[in-house]
Design a protein around this motif. Structure first.
Motif, PDB file in Angstrom:
ATOM      1  N   ASP A  62       0.342  -1.082   0.046  1.00 30.94           N
ATOM      2  CA  ASP A  62       0.245  -0.115   0.252  1.00 30.94           C
ATOM      3  C   ASP A  62       0.859   1.375  -0.281  1.00 30.94           C
ATOM      4  OD1 ASP A  62      -1.872  -1.361   0.047  1.00 30.94           O
ATOM      5  OD2 ASP A  62      -2.987  -1.351   2.162  1.00 30.94           O
ATOM      6  N   ALA A  63       1.966   1.413   0.865  1.00 30.11           N
ATOM      7  CA  ALA A  63       2.934   2.633   0.479  1.00 30.11           C
ATOM      8  C   ALA A  63       3.074   2.461  -0.647  1.00 30.11           C
ATOM      9  CB  ALA A  63       4.071   2.489   1.306  1.00 30.11           C
ATOM     10  N   LEU A  64       3.483   1.656  -1.826  1.00 26.25           N
ATOM     11  CA  LEU A  64       4.869   2.125  -2.850  1.00 26.25           C
ATOM     12  C   LEU A  64       3.089   2.854  -3.555  1.00 26.25           C
ATOM     13  CD1 LEU A  64       6.766  -1.846  -3.331  1.00 26.25           C
ATOM     14  CD2 LEU A  64       7.234   1.101  -3.042  1.00 26.25           C
ATOM     15  N   LEU A  79       8.706  -2.884  13.719  1.00 26.05           N
ATOM     16  CA  LEU A  79       8.992  -3.166  11.982  1.00 26.05           C
ATOM     17  C   LEU A  79       9.888  -4.637  11.839  1.00 26.05           C
ATOM     18  CD1 LEU A  79       9.097   0.572  11.670  1.00 26.05           C
ATOM     19  CD2 LEU A  79       6.965  -1.093  10.633  1.00 26.05           C
ATOM     20  N   SER A  80      10.394  -4.682  12.324  1.00 24.10           N
ATOM     21  CA  SER A  80      11.394  -5.693  11.991  1.00 24.10           C
ATOM     22  C   SER A  80      12.319  -5.900  12.937  1.00 24.10           C
ATOM     23  CB  SER A  80      12.111  -5.725  10.510  1.00 24.10           C
ATOM     24  OG  SER A  80      13.262  -7.166  10.572  1.00 24.10           O
ATOM     25  N   ARG A  81      13.259  -7.046  13.252  1.00 21.25           N
ATOM     26  CA  ARG A  81      14.358  -7.412  13.958  1.00 21.25           C
ATOM     27  C   ARG A  81      15.753  -7.425  13.455  1.00 21.25           C
ATOM     28  NH1 ARG A  81      14.009  -6.894  20.178  1.00 21.25           N
ATOM     29  NH2 ARG A  81      11.654  -7.432  21.078  1.00 21.25           N
ATOM     30  N   ASP A  82      15.589  -7.547  12.214  1.00 23.79           N
ATOM     31  CA  ASP A  82      16.746  -7.773  11.692  1.00 23.79           C
ATOM     32  C   ASP A  82      16.974  -6.816  10.677  1.00 23.79           C
ATOM     33  OD1 ASP A  82      17.840 -10.809   9.866  1.00 23.79           O
ATOM     34  OD2 ASP A  82      17.436  -9.406   8.630  1.00 23.79           O
ATOM     35  N   GLN A  83      18.706  -6.845  11.084  1.00 23.64           N
ATOM     36  CA  GLN A  83      19.722  -5.247  10.512  1.00 23.64           C
ATOM     37  C   GLN A  83      18.910  -5.315   8.536  1.00 23.64           C
ATOM     38  OE1 GLN A  83      23.405  -6.990  11.817  1.00 23.64           O
ATOM     39  NE2 GLN A  83      23.496  -4.948  12.166  1.00 23.64           N
ATOM     40  N   GLU A  84      18.772  -6.827   8.273  1.00 27.34           N
ATOM     41  CA  GLU A  84      19.061  -6.269   6.428  1.00 27.34           C
ATOM     42  C   GLU A  84      17.770  -5.909   6.326  1.00 27.34           C
ATOM     43  OE1 GLU A  84      19.337  -9.447   2.440  1.00 27.34           O
ATOM     44  OE2 GLU A  84      19.878  -9.971   4.768  1.00 27.34           O
ATOM     45  N   ASP A  85      16.128  -6.580   6.746  1.00 30.03           N
ATOM     46  CA  ASP A  85      15.133  -6.065   6.837  1.00 30.03           C
ATOM     47  C   ASP A  85      14.817  -4.913   6.795  1.00 30.03           C
ATOM     48  OD1 ASP A  85      15.226  -9.457   5.429  1.00 30.03           O
ATOM     49  OD2 ASP A  85      14.175  -9.341   7.598  1.00 30.03           O
ATOM     50  N   ILE A  86      15.343  -4.317   8.322  1.00 25.01           N
ATOM     51  CA  ILE A  86      15.153  -2.730   8.698  1.00 25.01           C
ATOM     52  C   ILE A  86      15.393  -1.902   7.837  1.00 25.01           C
ATOM     53  CG2 ILE A  86      16.620  -2.767  10.207  1.00 25.01           C
ATOM     54  CD1 ILE A  86      12.996  -1.841  10.419  1.00 25.01           C
ATOM     55  N   ALA A  87      16.643  -2.101   7.639  1.00 27.28           N
ATOM     56  CA  ALA A  87      17.559  -1.356   5.935  1.00 27.28           C
ATOM     57  C   ALA A  87      16.534  -1.109   4.682  1.00 27.28           C
ATOM     58  CB  ALA A  87      19.353  -1.854   5.943  1.00 27.28           C
ATOM     59  N   LYS A  91      14.443   1.811   2.843  1.00 24.87           N
ATOM     60  CA  LYS A  91      14.583   2.229   1.797  1.00 24.87           C
ATOM     61  C   LYS A  91      13.487   2.002   0.763  1.00 24.87           C
ATOM     62  CE  LYS A  91      18.758   0.317   0.296  1.00 24.87           C
ATOM     63  NZ  LYS A  91      19.806  -1.120  -0.789  1.00 24.87           N
ATOM     64  N   ARG A  92      12.613   1.083   1.251  1.00 22.17           N
ATOM     65  CA  ARG A  92      11.944   1.010   0.264  1.00 22.17           C
ATOM     66  C   ARG A  92      10.447   1.729   0.313  1.00 22.17           C
ATOM     67  NH1 ARG A  92      12.613  -4.394   1.166  1.00 22.17           N
ATOM     68  NH2 ARG A  92      12.223  -5.574  -0.693  1.00 22.17           N
ATOM     69  N   ARG A  99       7.828   8.294   5.386  1.00 19.00           N
ATOM     70  CA  ARG A  99       8.222   8.547   6.401  1.00 19.00           C
ATOM     71  C   ARG A  99       7.849   7.915   7.451  1.00 19.00           C
ATOM     72  NH1 ARG A  99       6.216  13.891   9.321  1.00 19.00           N
ATOM     73  NH2 ARG A  99       7.598  13.010  10.601  1.00 19.00           N
ATOM     74  N   ILE A 100       9.003   6.876   7.865  1.00 14.49           N
ATOM     75  CA  ILE A 100       8.885   5.843   9.404  1.00 14.49           C
ATOM     76  C   ILE A 100       9.143   6.750  10.652  1.00 14.49           C
ATOM     77  CG2 ILE A 100       9.596   3.957  10.200  1.00 14.49           C
ATOM     78  CD1 ILE A 100      10.472   3.205   7.500  1.00 14.49           C
ATOM     79  N   VAL A 101       8.109   6.413  11.466  1.00 12.73           N
ATOM     80  CA  VAL A 101       8.011   7.505  13.098  1.00 12.73           C
ATOM     81  C   VAL A 101       7.629   6.405  13.993  1.00 12.73           C
ATOM     82  CG1 VAL A 101       7.353   9.416  13.887  1.00 12.73           C
ATOM     83  CG2 VAL A 101       6.976   9.434  12.213  1.00 12.73           C
ATOM     84  N   THR A 102       8.710   6.141  14.750  1.00 12.57           N
ATOM     85  CA  THR A 102       7.680   5.419  16.204  1.00 12.57           C
ATOM     86  C   THR A 102       7.951   6.226  16.943  1.00 12.57           C
ATOM     87  OG1 THR A 102      10.276   5.044  16.792  1.00 12.57           O
ATOM     88  CG2 THR A 102       9.301   3.656  14.779  1.00 12.57           C
ATOM     89  N   LEU A 103       7.175   5.440  17.893  1.00  8.47           N
ATOM     90  CA  LEU A 103       6.816   7.099  19.479  1.00  8.47           C
ATOM     91  C   LEU A 103       8.279   6.083  20.223  1.00  8.47           C
ATOM     92  CD1 LEU A 103       3.831   5.357  20.146  1.00  8.47           C
ATOM     93  CD2 LEU A 103       4.038   6.781  19.034  1.00  8.47           C
TER      94      LEU A 103
END
Length: 543
Positions: A62-64, A79-87, A91-92, A99-103
């Motif tokens: 939906d973001a795309l 969102l994710s605990r994996d370094q590769e996945d969060i990066a 990027k996506r 934007r990604i915003v967290t509390l």
């Protein structure tokens, strides 16, 4: 500001209310910022070590599409605990201008991705190390290191302080009788397939109440899996024989054999089910059936390995969904009916006859001109709808770019007319920044989906015929076979009286790409057409 919320919790042991708590806090924050919440996405009882989660995948999709411009979550580890996945996720989202915003972290930046991603990965590793340390201590006391094998029950008891006592097991006599029977039948000369078939015919439930299969019984002696290889049946508890790693491409766990020096072995004679003499004889029979590598290092079975045929792995039974496998030199049959005896489909088919029928179906049924014309009409209507939606955004950005250029020209003319440049510096800087953003957005805007050529069905048929001819000769045969396999998703064999009806399911996007005779990104998996057809398949003979 259109915002989307995301929440996740890891395991069944955590509270279902955790999701609602996370969403409630995020809604409160969004209200304070004046954002409009357009949707929320959740993943329940799913680990954050992989992005292969339905909720997060829907959010990315939906973001795309431009459904929202900000993603709000409680923390990055949701969102994710994996370094590769969060990066990759960061990027996506940046590509989609989201934007990604967290509390916890606020606006997520490259710095957060690097530092927090590393911290979350270390947290997972530390948690795994602590868990293994606790399990090892339990095993060294002769208790279970996790999991329950066939033949035993868990003992549920509590300490004086109310804490559960974990790791104790007791023999399940009914299942133990089945275990002894399997060992005795195997020693008597029965194959694991025959034993599984007989148990299923008698309605004897297997491990986890599933059906019996040959591999459930014979397993892998080196890895210690399978009924015939479980050393707990002779009162010997072996732990840490295998380690498990997560495949980064599929997200599934795969096992690796640890060196024997790392195994933890404890004697638990109270859990013995099979006597030592029977165990030793079974191990002896297993050794006589193993084909060891020759002096040259070649496995003797390699010479007897069957070749990979045109549609190997794609043929399924229409009754049970199991695979159709080779049961003799040229004959295919339902593997479930043959190995487990739980499927009533006993009809077989010659491999060459099946391949000829499938190839004929690709030529004569799939992509029929009348049906394809109807698809083209529907596809064109959908394309026009998408074009009108996307066109409005593109035109708006083009007009804004023209307006920004005019404003810049006016500002420069004002400086030439004598207005001090210091007064216009901020204004010009803002206009230049916006101009660069608009140029980037227009440069990266998706091209409208391609319209389909009305004669593509006939082109497809001609190319299939040419490909079929390539299969007849040795030159290019392997390449032609591999291309055929990309066009067919599944071949289902459905019993119809005393015959088998053949249903071919084809990948429509792959067939259109094949008919176009080019690697067109718009026709691919990531292109517009690929997304339109991502959940569709074409079925021969049904329209």
């Amino acid at each position: 500001m259109k915002a989307a919320l995301y929440a996740r919790y890891s395991s069944d042991n955590q509270r279902e209310a955790s999701i609602e708590d996370q969403l409630r806090l995020c809604r409160h924050y969004a209200d304070k910022q004046g954002w409009t919440i357009v949707d929320s996405y959740t993943d329940r009882a799913i680990s954050g070590a992989s992005l292969l989660r339905p909720g997060i995948q829907e959010l990315i999709h939906d973001a795309l599409r431009g459904k929202f411009v900000v993603v709000l979550a409680e923390a990055m580890d949701r969102l994710s605990r994996d370094q590769e996945d969060i990066a990759g996720l960061f990027k996506r989202m940046a590509f989609a201008n989201v934007r990604i915003v967290t509390l916890s972290e606020g606006d997520v930046t490259h710095l957060h991705v690097g530092l927090k991603g590393t911290m979350n990965a270390l947290f997972l590793k530390d948690l795994a190390d602590k868990t293994r340390r606790g399990l090892r201590g339990r095993v060294e006391e002769g208790k279970s290191g996790g999991g329950l094998c066939f033949g035993y029950d868990v003992i549920k008891q509590f300490a004086a302080n109310g804490e559960p006592i974990r790791g104790d097991r007791t023999i399940n006599e009914a299942e133990a009788t089945i275990v002894r029977r399997i060992f005795a039948d195997y020693l008597a000369g029965k194959s694991s397939r025959t034993i599984a078939w007989e148990l299923n015919q008698e309605g004897v439930p297997g491990p986890q109440r599933a059906e019996w299969g040959p591999s459930t019984i014979h397993g892998n002696p080196k890895r210690g899996v399978g009924i015939l290889n479980n050393e707990l049946y002779v009162g010997r508890l072996v732990w840490n024989r295998l380690r498990y790693l997560k495949d980064p491409d599929t997200g599934k766990r795969v096992s690796r054999l640890n060196p024997e020096s790392e195994w933890i072995v404890q004697d638990v004679p109270e859990l013995r089910i099979v006597d030592q003499e029977l165990w030793d004889k079974v191990k002896g029979r297993q050794r006589t059936l193993i084909c060891e590598p020759t002096a040259s290092g070649e496995n003797a079975l390699n010479d007897r390995r069957r070749p990979k045929h045109l549609f190997a792995g794609l043929v399924k039974c229409g009754c049970c969904g199991g695979g159709y496998t080779i049961i003799s030199k040229d004959l295919l049959g339902c593997a479930t009916a043959r190995n487990k005896g739980t499927c009533g489909n006993r009809l077989n088919i010659r491999r060459d006859a099946l391949e000829a029928s499938v190839l004929s179906g690709l030529r004569t049924h799939l992509m029929e001109p009348e049906l394809f014309k109807e698809f083209c009409d529907e596809f064109t209507r959908e394309v026009n709808r998408l074009r009108s939606e996307r066109g409005a955004d593109l035109e708006g950005r083009k007009r804004e770019l023209e307006r920004v250029d005019r404003e810049l020209d006016k500002a420069i003319q004002a400086i030439l007319d004598g207005v001090p440049g210091a007064k216009l510096k901020d204004r010009i800087g803002a206009l230049e920044t916006r101009k660069a953003e608009l140029i980037d957005l227009l440069a990266n805007a998706e091209e409208p989906p391609p319209l389909l050529h009305p004669n593509m069905a006939e082109i497809f048929r001609r190319r299939i015929s040419a490909l079929h001819e390539s299969l007849e000769g040795e030159d290019g045969k392997a390449e032609a076979a591999e291309l055929f396999r990309t066009l067919v998703d599944q071949v289902t064999l459905v019993p119809d009286a005393d015959k088998l009806a053949i249903v071919i399911r084809g990948d429509l996007a792959a067939m259109l790409r094949f008919a176009a005779d080019k690697k067109n990104p718009a026709l691919g998996e990531g292109g517009v057409l690929g997304r339109l057809l991502s959940q569709e398949s074409l079925v021969a003979g049904t329209g």
